[in-house]
Scaffold this motif. Structure first.
Motif, PDB file in Angstrom:
ATOM      1  N   ASP A 159       5.413  -7.651   2.811  1.00 61.51           N
ATOM      2  CA  ASP A 159       4.740  -6.561   1.620  1.00 61.51           C
ATOM      3  C   ASP A 159       3.564  -6.160   1.140  1.00 61.51           C
ATOM      4  OD1 ASP A 159       7.929  -6.988   1.040  1.00 61.51           O
ATOM      5  OD2 ASP A 159       7.434  -8.955   0.009  1.00 61.51           O
TER       6      ASP A 159
ATOM      7  N   GLU B   5       0.102  -4.533   2.119  1.00 58.40           N
ATOM      8  CA  GLU B   5       0.076  -3.022   2.698  1.00 58.40           C
ATOM      9  C   GLU B   5      -1.544  -2.600   2.442  1.00 58.40           C
ATOM     10  OE1 GLU B   5       1.585  -0.223   2.120  1.00 58.40           O
ATOM     11  OE2 GLU B   5       0.873   1.130   2.740  1.00 58.40           O
TER      12      GLU B   5
ATOM     13  N   TYR C 165      -5.391  -5.047 -12.111  1.00 56.70           N
ATOM     14  CA  TYR C 165      -4.574  -4.598 -11.945  1.00 56.70           C
ATOM     15  C   TYR C 165      -2.879  -4.250 -13.517  1.00 56.70           C
ATOM     16  CZ  TYR C 165       1.345  -5.448 -11.089  1.00 56.70           C
ATOM     17  OH  TYR C 165       2.964  -5.749 -11.399  1.00 56.70           O
TER      18      TYR C 165
ATOM     19  N   LYS D 216      -1.887  -1.393 -15.744  1.00 54.49           N
ATOM     20  CA  LYS D 216      -0.487  -1.739 -16.697  1.00 54.49           C
ATOM     21  C   LYS D 216       0.016  -1.059 -18.103  1.00 54.49           C
ATOM     22  CE  LYS D 216       3.133  -3.595 -14.419  1.00 54.49           C
ATOM     23  NZ  LYS D 216       4.224  -4.197 -13.915  1.00 54.49           N
TER      24      LYS D 216
ATOM     25  N   LYS E  98       2.459  -4.012  -1.437  1.00 53.93           N
ATOM     26  CA  LYS E  98       2.699  -2.919  -1.886  1.00 53.93           C
ATOM     27  C   LYS E  98       2.800  -2.815  -3.848  1.00 53.93           C
ATOM     28  CE  LYS E  98       5.379  -1.742   2.093  1.00 53.93           C
ATOM     29  NZ  LYS E  98       5.949  -3.021   2.176  1.00 53.93           N
ATOM     30  N   LYS E  99       3.304  -4.204  -4.406  1.00 47.79           N
ATOM     31  CA  LYS E  99       3.655  -3.950  -6.047  1.00 47.79           C
ATOM     32  C   LYS E  99       2.378  -3.283  -6.491  1.00 47.79           C
ATOM     33  CE  LYS E  99       3.561  -7.794  -8.637  1.00 47.79           C
ATOM     34  NZ  LYS E  99       4.284  -9.108  -9.189  1.00 47.79           N
TER      35      LYS E  99
ATOM     36  N   TYR F 209      -0.921  -2.016  -4.508  1.00 43.76           N
ATOM     37  CA  TYR F 209      -1.171  -1.101  -4.065  1.00 43.76           C
ATOM     38  C   TYR F 209      -0.501   0.356  -5.164  1.00 43.76           C
ATOM     39  CZ  TYR F 209      -0.335   2.627  -1.336  1.00 43.76           C
ATOM     40  OH  TYR F 209      -0.179   3.680  -0.107  1.00 43.76           O
ATOM     41  N   GLU F 210       0.684   0.397  -5.125  1.00 47.72           N
ATOM     42  CA  GLU F 210       1.374   1.557  -6.180  1.00 47.72           C
ATOM     43  C   GLU F 210       0.818   1.728  -7.634  1.00 47.72           C
ATOM     44  OE1 GLU F 210       3.290   3.551  -5.117  1.00 47.72           O
ATOM     45  OE2 GLU F 210       3.965   2.208  -3.330  1.00 47.72           O
ATOM     46  N   VAL F 211       0.146   0.293  -7.637  1.00 45.22           N
ATOM     47  CA  VAL F 211      -0.198   0.692  -9.250  1.00 45.22           C
ATOM     48  C   VAL F 211      -1.464   0.644  -9.370  1.00 45.22           C
ATOM     49  CG1 VAL F 211      -1.018  -0.922 -11.486  1.00 45.22           C
ATOM     50  CG2 VAL F 211       0.665  -1.312 -10.565  1.00 45.22           C
TER      51      VAL F 211
ATOM     52  N   LYS G 167      -2.174   3.377  -7.071  1.00 43.42           N
ATOM     53  CA  LYS G 167      -2.235   4.500  -6.515  1.00 43.42           C
ATOM     54  C   LYS G 167      -2.105   5.256  -6.737  1.00 43.42           C
ATOM     55  CE  LYS G 167       0.610   7.202  -3.033  1.00 43.42           C
ATOM     56  NZ  LYS G 167       2.213   6.633  -2.167  1.00 43.42           N
ATOM     57  N   VAL G 168      -0.388   4.866  -8.183  1.00 44.53           N
ATOM     58  CA  VAL G 168      -0.792   5.897  -9.171  1.00 44.53           C
ATOM     59  C   VAL G 168      -1.878   6.240 -10.483  1.00 44.53           C
ATOM     60  CG1 VAL G 168       0.655   5.808 -11.896  1.00 44.53           C
ATOM     61  CG2 VAL G 168       2.000   4.880  -9.572  1.00 44.53           C
TER      62      VAL G 168
ATOM     63  N   SER H  19      -4.871   6.480  -9.484  1.00 44.85           N
ATOM     64  CA  SER H  19      -5.934   6.852  -8.465  1.00 44.85           C
ATOM     65  C   SER H  19      -7.525   6.213  -8.609  1.00 44.85           C
ATOM     66  CB  SER H  19      -5.856   8.418  -9.116  1.00 44.85           C
ATOM     67  OG  SER H  19      -5.271   9.453  -8.930  1.00 44.85           O
TER      68      SER H  19
END
Ligand SMILES: Cc1ncc(COP(=O)(O)O)c(C=O)c1O
Length: 440
Positions: free
Chosen positions: A95, A97, A119, A123, A289-290, A292-294, A296-297, A299
């Protein structure tokens, strides 16, 4: 007389003048300016896992220095730095990233705290700010990591205010349960307490940082069953689980990382010390990844920087270290596991009947000899007596550390280099046996 100007870590202004002047090192040995040789049973400060004078590391460092000694990672990248990040991702778990490089273990934990809070802010979980930590744990000496640390509080006095919102959970340890293995009754109680406190805090809990084997608190492994429950609670409640593998990582416990033993994939892994066998200042934070995705979205940048983060020379030392750990199907890491058991059994055999020895604990080459005033009282050994023993061991040629954690343990602790031979282990045991026998 010349003035002594170095202010040594953890020392008062005058500490240091009486310190031995270490001038050279080879494998597990260091030599002082009087020509006396010592076995470094602490591997530097738990970091020189492949020992002193490791030619492969030295050569890699030299090659990198000749190539380029520094790269500004805000502007550029560098293939040595990239190679190390890829290598770490391969070593960690599926997992993971991204890797962020730091300079120390304290900085790694500092960054983990920032990531946990950011993080949840990204969110929109504005209520989630608190971070769970376990009593007796140590995560570093910078403001954030020191605030997270739950060791003897007298060392923290006068430095406040600290960061808010760290919540202490009980240390799952019981002096009656030896070798760091809890009885099922004790374990049930600890898990029940964990669940209860977690339930009370879960809506505000943003993250949980654990030291999988409490190090400076006395080499206390956190029970597998306890961690399994904790990990499940974290996943169910979107609480970021951080494994602080600064001391335990890179083979120290006989596995590359302790989370492998626990079959847990933490969201963040903090690393340092053994990452490059302590040859140069270096740390790293692995992010899954969890998280990283936040980022990434959104920016949004991760606001963290220290000029020397990801220095390619430090990374080169890490690549040379990892290469040696990986050689022949991780033969060296397996050796740590096997020889760690051998060391423990030799110590048990030699010290079991000693009136001041209560227990031997640890995993791999991370070990504590737990001492008491007497077997009849089972009261932990007084701090001055413990310090005197550690001094005696040093005089007898073995460097160890005193760990005094009031009410929990009074222990001699050791972190041996992975390249120690079986005969050298027997010698270590002999020195301890002789020193402790002279006490009685
Ligand atoms: C588990 C753990 N975390 C963090 C740290 C802090 O690392 P550093 O001293 O490199 O800042 C240590 C240091 O002993 C440690 O053992």
């Amino acid at each position: 007389m010349k003035k002594y100007r170095v202010w040594h870590p953890l020392g008062t202004v005058s500490v240091g003048q009486e310190h031995l002047n270490i001038i050279s090192g080879d494998r597990i040995y260091v030599q002082d300016s009087n020509g006396k040789t010592y076995i470094d049973g602490l591997c530097g400060l738990w970091n020189m896992s492949l020992g002193y004078n490791n030619k492969k590391i030295i050569n890699k460092i030299t090659e990198q220095l000749m190539e380029i000694p520094y790269v500004n990672l805000c502007e550029f990248t560098n293939s040595t730095v990239q190679e190390l990040a890829n290598k770490l991702i391969y070593l960690l778990h599926r997992d993971i990233e991204k890797i962020y490089f730091t300079c120390t273990g304290s900085e790694s934990n500092e960054l983990a705290i920032k990531i946990i809070r950011k993080y949840h802010a990204l969110k929109g979980n504005y209520g989630k700010k608190k971070i769970g930590v376990i009593a007796s744990s140590y995560h570093g000496s910078y403001y954030g990591s020191l605030s997270a640390s739950q060791f003897e509080s007298k060392n923290k006095s006068g430095y406040g205010p600290f960061l808010d919102d760290f919540i202490t959970f009980d240390l799952p340890f019981c002096r009656c349960c030896k070798s760091g293995v809890l009885s099922s009754e004790c374990l049930d109680v600890m898990i029940k307490n964990l669940k209860k406190q977690f339930e009370e805090e879960k809506d505000m809990l943003a993250g949980f940082i654990i030291e999988p084997i409490i190090g400076s608190g006395g080499i206390i492994p956190l029970p597998y069953e306890y961690l399994t429950v904790l990990s499940k609670l974290c996943t169910e409640n979107d609480v970021i689980l951080v494994y602080d593998e600064v001391a335990t990582g890179f083979g120290r416990t006989g596995k590359m990382f302790t989370f492998e033993k626990h079959k847990i994939n933490p969201d963040i892994v903090c690393m340092s010390k053994g990452i490059n066998s302590g040859y140069l200042p270096m740390g790293a934070v692995a992010i899954n990844k969890k998280i990283y995705e936040v980022f990434k979205v959104s920016s949004e940048a991760l606001f963290h920087l220290s000029t020397q983060n990801g220095n390619p020379v430090c990374c080169a030392a890490a690549l040379a270290t990892i290469e040696q750990l990986e050689e022949d199907d991780r033969a060296l890491v397996c050796y740590v596991e096997k020889m760690g058991e051998f060391l423990k059994s030799q110590l048990m055999e030699s010290l079991m009947y000693h009136p001041n020895v209560y227990d031997i604990r640890g995993e791999g080459f991370m070990l504590a000899i737990d001492l008491v005033e007497s077997k009849f009282s089972n009261e932990i050994l007084q701090q001055n007596n413990l310090l005197a023993i550690v001094q005696m061991l040093k005089r007898n040629g073995l460097v160890t550390e005193a760990c005094y954690n009031p009410g929990t343990t009074s222990s001699i602790i050791m972190f041996l280099a992975f390249i120690i031979t079986q005969d050298e282990i027997k010698n270590v045991v002999n020195i301890i046996k002789k020193t402790l026998t002279r006490l009685t």
